[in-house]
Design a protein around this motif. Structure first.
Motif, mmCIF file in Angstrom:
data_model
loop_
_atom_site.group_PDB
_atom_site.id
_atom_site.type_symbol
_atom_site.label_atom_id
_atom_site.label_comp_id
_atom_site.label_asym_id
_atom_site.label_seq_id
_atom_site.Cartn_x
_atom_site.Cartn_y
_atom_site.Cartn_z
ATOM 1 N N LYS A 34 0.816 -1.224 0.000
ATOM 2 C CA LYS A 34 0.000 0.000 0.000
ATOM 3 C C LYS A 34 0.852 1.278 0.000
ATOM 4 O O LYS A 34 0.566 2.212 -0.717
ATOM 5 N N GLY A 35 1.862 1.312 0.795
ATOM 6 C CA GLY A 35 2.656 2.536 0.930
ATOM 7 C C GLY A 35 3.808 2.640 -0.047
ATOM 8 O O GLY A 35 4.759 3.367 0.199
ATOM 9 N N CYS A 93 12.277 9.172 -3.000
ATOM 10 C CA CYS A 93 12.387 9.265 -1.539
ATOM 11 C C CYS A 93 11.101 9.784 -0.922
ATOM 12 O O CYS A 93 10.909 9.683 0.288
ATOM 13 N N ALA A 94 10.229 10.379 -1.727
ATOM 14 C CA ALA A 94 8.927 10.893 -1.266
ATOM 15 C C ALA A 94 9.053 12.086 -0.322
ATOM 16 O O ALA A 94 8.123 12.413 0.387
ATOM 17 N N HIS A 106 1.353 13.274 -4.194
ATOM 18 C CA HIS A 106 1.359 11.940 -3.587
ATOM 19 C C HIS A 106 2.137 10.993 -4.495
ATOM 20 O O HIS A 106 2.354 11.280 -5.666
ATOM 21 N N MET A 107 2.591 9.862 -3.922
ATOM 22 C CA MET A 107 3.361 8.913 -4.701
ATOM 23 C C MET A 107 2.413 7.840 -5.228
ATOM 24 O O MET A 107 1.604 7.295 -4.465
ATOM 25 N N GLU B 139 9.743 -3.635 2.655
ATOM 26 C CA GLU B 139 8.978 -2.939 1.629
ATOM 27 C C GLU B 139 7.601 -2.538 2.157
ATOM 28 O O GLU B 139 7.122 -1.431 1.902
ATOM 29 N N MET B 140 7.015 -3.431 2.930
ATOM 30 C CA MET B 140 5.684 -3.156 3.480
ATOM 31 C C MET B 140 5.736 -1.963 4.444
ATOM 32 O O MET B 140 4.874 -1.096 4.433
ATOM 33 N N ILE B 141 6.784 -1.914 5.272
ATOM 34 C CA ILE B 141 6.881 -0.842 6.266
ATOM 35 C C ILE B 141 7.268 0.487 5.625
ATOM 36 O O ILE B 141 6.669 1.520 5.889
ATOM 37 N N SER B 142 8.295 0.436 4.733
ATOM 38 C CA SER B 142 8.883 1.693 4.271
ATOM 39 C C SER B 142 8.451 2.103 2.861
ATOM 40 O O SER B 142 8.590 3.256 2.484
#
Lengths: 126, 396
Positions: A34-35, A93-94, A106-107, B139-142
């Motif tokens: 997701k992030g 790096c956002a 937003h990314m 990857e999930m965290i960052s």
């Protein structure tokens, strides 16, 4: 602990009957979380032209330009800004998204951004 | 006794990064070894002086691909000291978590590389497959697999939610079940043991004398770890862990130390994830940094990583100096190579987990015979280059 020859052999034989650990990219894809930090996307409706993203970008991949300035009957000034973004310089790096006071950047989750032509990596949001 | 000089590098098929070795060999035995660094200079330190602190944070993250988070952590905590701000507890715990997850991925990577260097590619395949688990957690965290970009001045940039904690715990449990198997293989597979036991010996007194760092020195029985000896981030407070040491002092001991450190790192990760304090993850940091200087350090996967930062009151640092752990390990490596076989060179070198581009900073050219040193400015270097080519008949 005693030494024994071929200590890894049972494990290797067991794996002959397991499915592979890899997937057949590009025919099969694993989704991104997701992030995920893909490329920055800017919403010109929200931008106030404060240049914070330009100042903080470690790879100088952003430019903000003033597009137009108009004054309505009540005397309110409306400015519109555009962003030129060089994907070939971006380090994902956002920081731009983080520093934007209006959350105009937003990314996205796009990860297949490569192109043969460098010009195709110059994006404009307006 | 007649010796022969075997040059390896700066460009050599067996080297992953450019550096220059000179091995004095007598038949198959390495009599002496010499090293020249400086082929991978990237001007990062100078670049830091021309960018703002925030930009430097991301640039210093790219000093190394494997220990990116450590460089970011060291720089962030150094600048925080100069700013006089203290990150909240939750931020510090997440900072530690990222460091440990990075250590896990790096040690698994190293185990694979060590297996590959001695021709045990099966080992390499399995450790790298399992490394994917920790890469997925990172990857999930960052949001990225290599340059996590998690640290910032005053804390960390991203928080963890319940779902992520659950998934991370599942991943770590899987790795925790898996790692003893590698330790077992490393200690019981006779071909592997015969290849690495007794190779690259570094006695305890030599490790101390030559100032080796990280798992290399711990495998020689020196119980030094920055996390314990100069606690940083959350380590000083409540995170329990043990320093892993081994008395062997050879490559086998380094494999064992790293495999056991993996188990320690899993325990630290589990502890942090289960006892994550509530609250904020970061405090607001000023843009300008007050005048001062600071030395900041942390335990990277390869050893102690040190940054020196001097500020002049503006938003750009006056000087940044990076000492990557590999630099500390080179003198010890040259000692380990002496008396060994030519065939042992790759694994002895790989055993310190070298990272050459992290290490390379400014190089001063010194003429050993005359004992003179020479520093060139940009203009002088340009003139030298033109003259160099002109002498060889190249028109410019």
């Amino acid at each position: 602990m005693s030494l024994r020859l071929g200590a890894m052999l049972p494990e290797v034989l067991r794996h002959l009957f397991k499915k592979p650990a890899t997937v057949q990219y590009p025919f099969q894809k694993i989704g991104v979380p997701k992030g995920f930090r893909g490329k920055p996307v800017m919403d010109p409706n929200l931008c106030i032209g404060c240049q914070m993203c330009v100042r903080d970008c470690p790879s100088e991949a952003l430019e903000i330009h003033k597009e137009s300035e108009s004054t309505d009957e009540a005397g309110k000034v409306t400015k519109r800004f555009s962003m030129t973004f060089y994907l070939d310089r971006c380090s994902h790096c956002a920081q731009c998204a983080e520093v934007c006071p209006k959350k105009a950047i937003h990314m996205d989750t796009e990860f297949e951004d490569a192109a043969f032509d460098r010009g195709a990596l110059k994006l404009t949001y307006k | 006794m007649s010796t022969f000089i075997l040059p390896v590098g700066p460009q050599h098929p067996a080297l992953k990064e450019p550096t220059s070795f000179r091995f004095m060999v007598d038949g198959e035995t390495v009599v002496d070894a010499d090293l020249r660094l400086g082929y991978n200079h990237r001007g990062i330190e100078k670049g830091c002086e021309e960018r703002t602190y925030i930009q430097d944070l991301y640039m210093l993250e790219r000093v190394c691909g494997i220990c990116s988070n450590v460089h970011m952590t060291v720089f962030a905590q150094g600048v925080e000291k100069l700013m006089g701000i203290e990150p909240p507890k939750r931020g510090l715990f997440i900072r530690c978590l990222m460091g440990e997850l990075e250590r896990v991925h790096s040690h698994l990577l190293w185990l694979g590389v060590a297996g590959h260097e001695v021709g045990f590619d099966t080992f390499f395949m399995y450790t790298w497959r399992d490394r994917e688990i920790v890469e997925d957690i990172l990857e999930m965290i960052s949001g990225n697999r290599v340059n996590y970009g998690m640290q910032t001045f005053g804390g960390v940039r991203r928080d963890l939610d319940e779902m992520q904690i659950k998934k991370a715990l599942e991943g770590i449990a899987a790795l925790k079940a898996r790692t003893p198997y590698y330790l077992n293989i490393g200690a019981t597979e006779p071909t592997l043991v015969a290849r690495i036991a007794g190779v690259g010996k570094l006695p305890k007194e030599k490790a101390l004398e030559l100032n080796a760092a990280g798992p290399t020195t711990r495998a020689s029985g020196v119980d030094f770890d920055v996390r314990k000896d100069d606690p940083y981030a959350g380590f000083g407070e409540h995170i329990p862990f043990n320093i892993v040491t081994d008395e062997g002092g050879d490559v086998l001991a380094r494999v064992v130390v790293r495999a056991k450190e993996l188990m320690e790192s899993y325990n630290i990760c589990e502890f942090i994830l289960k006892n994550l304090p509530a609250g904020e993850i970061r405090v607001k940091a000023p843009r300008k940094v007050p005048e001062g200087e600071v030395v900041s350090r942390a335990e990277a996967q390869r050893g102690e990583c040190i940054h020196y930062i001097r500020s002049n009151g503006s938003d750009k640092p006056d000087r940044v100096k990076v000492r990557a752990p590999t630099l500390a390990n080179w003198p010890a490596t040259l000692y380990m190579l002496r008396g060994g076989y030519v065939a042992d060179i790759p694994i002895v070198m790989a055993a310190i987990d070298p990272c050459l581009s992290c290490t390379d900073r400014m190089a001063v050219i010194s003429d050993v015979r005359k004992g003179t040193e020479q520093v060139m400015d940009w203009e002088g270097l340009r003139r030298y280059g033109i003259e160099f080519h002109r002498k060889r008949g190249i028109k410019l």
